[in-house]
Design an enzyme around this catalytic site. Structure first.
Site, PDB file in Angstrom:
ATOM      1  N   ARG A   1       0.835  -1.205   0.000  1.00 49.25           N
ATOM      2  CA  ARG A   1       0.000   0.000   0.000  1.00 49.25           C
ATOM      3  C   ARG A   1       0.874   1.262   0.000  1.00 49.25           C
ATOM      4  NH1 ARG A   1      -4.962  -1.982   0.185  1.00 49.25           N
ATOM      5  NH2 ARG A   1      -5.255  -3.905   1.361  1.00 49.25           N
ATOM      6  N   ASP A   2       0.429   2.239  -0.799  1.00 51.88           N
ATOM      7  CA  ASP A   2       1.127   3.526  -0.881  1.00 51.88           C
ATOM      8  C   ASP A   2       1.007   4.252   0.469  1.00 51.88           C
ATOM      9  OD1 ASP A   2       1.907   5.567  -3.517  1.00 51.88           O
ATOM     10  OD2 ASP A   2       1.534   6.476  -1.542  1.00 51.88           O
TER      11      ASP A   2
ATOM     12  N   ASN B   1       4.495   6.546 -13.595  1.00 53.03           N
ATOM     13  CA  ASN B   1       5.106   7.848 -13.823  1.00 53.03           C
ATOM     14  C   ASN B   1       6.561   7.656 -14.229  1.00 53.03           C
ATOM     15  OD1 ASN B   1       2.756   9.258 -12.985  1.00 53.03           O
ATOM     16  ND2 ASN B   1       3.339   9.006 -10.839  1.00 53.03           N
TER      17      ASN B   1
ATOM     18  N   HIS C   1       7.628   1.430 -10.663  1.00 55.44           N
ATOM     19  CA  HIS C   1       6.452   1.004  -9.905  1.00 55.44           C
ATOM     20  C   HIS C   1       5.189   1.367 -10.655  1.00 55.44           C
ATOM     21  CE1 HIS C   1       7.745   5.008  -8.529  1.00 55.44           C
ATOM     22  NE2 HIS C   1       6.462   5.293  -8.351  1.00 55.44           N
TER      23      HIS C   1
ATOM     24  N   HIS D   1       1.284   2.166 -10.173  1.00 59.33           N
ATOM     25  CA  HIS D   1       0.252   2.549  -9.213  1.00 59.33           C
ATOM     26  C   HIS D   1      -1.054   1.855  -9.613  1.00 59.33           C
ATOM     27  CE1 HIS D   1       2.277   6.233  -7.452  1.00 59.33           C
ATOM     28  NE2 HIS D   1       2.963   6.131  -8.580  1.00 59.33           N
TER      29      HIS D   1
HETATM   30  P1  DGP Z   1       5.863   8.303  -7.872  1.00 56.49           P
HETATM   31  O1  DGP Z   1       5.463   9.721  -7.670  1.00 56.49           O
HETATM   32  O2  DGP Z   1       5.199   7.675  -9.091  1.00 56.49           O
HETATM   33  O3  DGP Z   1       7.367   8.094  -7.855  1.00 56.49           O
HETATM   34  O4  DGP Z   1       5.244   7.517  -6.638  1.00 56.49           O
HETATM   35  C1  DGP Z   1       5.935   7.229  -5.467  1.00 56.49           C
HETATM   36  C2  DGP Z   1       4.908   6.823  -4.452  1.00 56.49           C
HETATM   37  O5  DGP Z   1       5.567   6.114  -3.412  1.00 56.49           O
HETATM   38  C3  DGP Z   1       4.172   7.966  -3.780  1.00 56.49           C
HETATM   39  O6  DGP Z   1       2.779   7.856  -4.072  1.00 56.49           O
HETATM   40  C4  DGP Z   1       4.410   7.803  -2.291  1.00 56.49           C
HETATM   41  C5  DGP Z   1       4.953   6.396  -2.188  1.00 56.49           C
HETATM   42  N1  DGP Z   1       5.983   6.195  -1.185  1.00 56.49           N
HETATM   43  C6  DGP Z   1       7.120   6.920  -1.032  1.00 56.49           C
HETATM   44  N2  DGP Z   1       7.872   6.407  -0.036  1.00 56.49           N
HETATM   45  C7  DGP Z   1       7.189   5.333   0.441  1.00 56.49           C
HETATM   46  C8  DGP Z   1       7.455   4.373   1.460  1.00 56.49           C
HETATM   47  O7  DGP Z   1       8.478   4.407   2.142  1.00 56.49           O
HETATM   48  N3  DGP Z   1       6.523   3.413   1.664  1.00 56.49           N
HETATM   49  C9  DGP Z   1       5.372   3.327   0.907  1.00 56.49           C
HETATM   50  N4  DGP Z   1       4.528   2.337   1.192  1.00 56.49           N
HETATM   51  N5  DGP Z   1       5.099   4.206  -0.073  1.00 56.49           N
HETATM   52  C10 DGP Z   1       5.992   5.187  -0.305  1.00 56.49           C
END
Ligand code: DGP
Length: 114
Positions: free
Chosen positions: A29-30, A87, A100, A102
């Site tokens: 999960r984000d 992205n 990654h 989404h």
């Molecule tokens: P992007 O903007 O496409 O690079 O998305 C990166 C996403 O990663 C963003 O929605 C927040 C998420 N994110 C960043 N750091 C962490 C983390 O340490 N754990 C989790 N679960 N998500 C993270």
């Protein structure tokens, strides 16, 4: 290649709310969800961006989408609909340089995206 937070999550070195994993991909999960369901699906292989994909990664990319499909069913959003987003680099808002996907769902999605 430099390591990232997602590399550490994929190796179990830092915690994440993992919803699916297999030999090729990990999904969790984000931390900053943009929808009721917001899961990130990553390859265990540390590919930094879509620009770095090679022909040999074709099967791996298929596995990312197959995992997304499975998770959408698991999360109960498959029938209603969901969005997948990758992205690439700064103009698209990429902040973590480990490829990654989404997976977003659980609410209506606008178009075009911001
Ligand atoms: P992007 O903007 O496409 O690079 O998305 C990166 C996403 O990663 C963003 O929605 C927040 C998420 N994110 C960043 N750091 C962490 C983390 O340490 N754990 C989790 N679960 N998500 C993270």
């Amino acid at each position: 290649m430099s390591d990232t937070i997602f590399g550490k999550i994929s190796r179990g070195e830092i915690p994440a709310d993992i919803v699916y994993q297999d030999e090729a991909v990990v999904a969790f999960r984000d931390l900053n969800p943009q929808a009721p369901t917001h899961v990130l699906v990553i390859p265990r292989k540390p590919i930094p961006t879509l620009n770095a994909l090679e022909a040999e990664d074709a099967e791996l990319v298929g596995k990312l989408f197959l995992a997304a499909r499975k998770i959408a069913e698991q999360e109960g959003i498959a029938a209603a609909g969901y969005r997948t987003v990758i992205n690439c680099n700064a103009a698209a808002g990429q902040t973590v340089f480990h490829l990654h996907l989404h997976l977003l769902g659980g609410r209506p999605m606008g178009w075009p995206p911001g």
